[in-house]
Enzyme design. Sequence first.
Site, PDB file in Angstrom:
ATOM      1  N   PHE A   1       0.817  -1.211   0.000  1.00 14.05           N
ATOM      2  CA  PHE A   1       0.000   0.000   0.000  1.00 14.05           C
ATOM      3  C   PHE A   1       0.852   1.264   0.000  1.00 14.05           C
ATOM      4  O   PHE A   1       0.399   2.310  -0.465  1.00 14.05           O
ATOM      5  CB  PHE A   1      -0.986  -0.022   1.166  1.00 14.05           C
ATOM      6  CG  PHE A   1      -1.999  -1.133   1.044  1.00 14.05           C
ATOM      7  CD1 PHE A   1      -2.584  -1.415  -0.183  1.00 14.05           C
ATOM      8  CD2 PHE A   1      -2.349  -1.910   2.136  1.00 14.05           C
ATOM      9  CE1 PHE A   1      -3.510  -2.458  -0.319  1.00 14.05           C
ATOM     10  CE2 PHE A   1      -3.273  -2.931   2.013  1.00 14.05           C
ATOM     11  CZ  PHE A   1      -3.856  -3.210   0.781  1.00 14.05           C
ATOM     12  N   ASP A   2       2.081   1.190   0.496  1.00 12.13           N
ATOM     13  CA  ASP A   2       3.006   2.303   0.311  1.00 12.13           C
ATOM     14  C   ASP A   2       3.258   2.518  -1.179  1.00 12.13           C
ATOM     15  O   ASP A   2       3.250   3.652  -1.676  1.00 12.13           O
ATOM     16  CB  ASP A   2       4.335   2.023   1.017  1.00 12.13           C
ATOM     17  CG  ASP A   2       4.368   2.541   2.442  1.00 12.13           C
ATOM     18  OD1 ASP A   2       3.708   3.562   2.716  1.00 12.13           O
ATOM     19  OD2 ASP A   2       5.049   1.943   3.279  1.00 12.13           O
ATOM     20  N   VAL A   3       3.527   1.434  -1.882  1.00 11.90           N
ATOM     21  CA  VAL A   3       3.773   1.534  -3.325  1.00 11.90           C
ATOM     22  C   VAL A   3       2.533   2.048  -4.042  1.00 11.90           C
ATOM     23  O   VAL A   3       2.604   2.930  -4.904  1.00 11.90           O
ATOM     24  CB  VAL A   3       4.206   0.164  -3.887  1.00 11.90           C
ATOM     25  CG1 VAL A   3       4.290   0.201  -5.413  1.00 11.90           C
ATOM     26  CG2 VAL A   3       5.550  -0.250  -3.292  1.00 11.90           C
TER      27      VAL A   3
END
Length: 374
Positions: free
Chosen positions: A165-167
């Site tokens: 989810f960071d990506v």
Amino acid sequence: MGPLSGLLVADFSRILAGPYATMLLADLGAQVIKVEGPAGDDTRTWMPPVRDDVSTYYLGINRNKRSIALDLKKPEDLDVAQRLASRADVMIENFRPGGLKRFGLDYDTVAAGNEKIIYASISGFGTGAGADYPGYDLMVQAISGLMSLTGDPDGSPYRAGISVFDVMAGLHASIGILAALHHRGATGSGQHVEVNLLSSALSGLVNHSSAYVAGGTVPFRMGNAHPSLFPYEPLPTADGELIVIAGNDGQFRKLCQVLGLDELPDDPRFGRNQDRTANREALRPLLVERLSKRTKDEWFRDLLAAGVPCAPINTIDGGVALAAELGLDPVVETGGVPGVRNPITFSGTPASYELPPPGLDEHGEEIRAWLTKD
């Protein structure tokens, strides 16, 4: 000259989501100035693994940038930071919501002196009731429901192997920035772009979040199985597992032809996808019995030749090797530092790889000199 050549990006972000977004912009020609605290981006210390004593985590998301170290609590450094924000086309930050206000680097203050600024903020849980929540990907994997979908049905929930989810939030931030730049080109007006990991997660859960919000169904953990397709999972062969996919009825018929099971597509239990999904426990042993006669590489070759999606389960080195074999040139060198190629290709304005990931404050002197000129 990349498609974003001439764009100045003030990168006040750190860790993963923001730096990944700004690296993508930098690859496409934007001039990115990475603003770090005196101790540097946290990922500089995230090791092993390392290359020449530098964290490969940091190397993987920071090429094509220039670094300046600023202590915002020092008036002279704060002045440099504010000057940078006043000149930038884009500013991106992932401090806790409101964390830059005391430095006069929040959106309202920056936009008052730079009306055309595209100011992108990345947070974990938005600027409302979740503003004080730490924005860690693993928290979002747990809270969003992703971990409830990952792992063996009878085992514990698992996180994804990457900070997915960071990506995803980094990609959403990049899309938002580019959309806002297009709007600025048409109107002359900048704006505030906000992305949060939880919203990116719920969007990125696609069919699973839709199952709940549109169908009232709470998905559950199924290991490697797919809730709506079969086969769509690893199946055992004579020497290991092979991913086998029948995404439609035509692919299932081709699969059966290669396996020598021509009668199965005409069996009413297996003729349509919804039938195969409902009767997967009856169908699986029939496929496995035939697959067990040959090796995974033999089936991989013959099934692909017949147009049936399938794949061996590689480690990362195998994935990189196959990409190279297919002519995708997955590895590029930037100043002697290998990295993964930007995934976007352009016919006229290709990505470039000019600056290796910078050392802490490597470009600080020249950036200070440039910003303090009258």
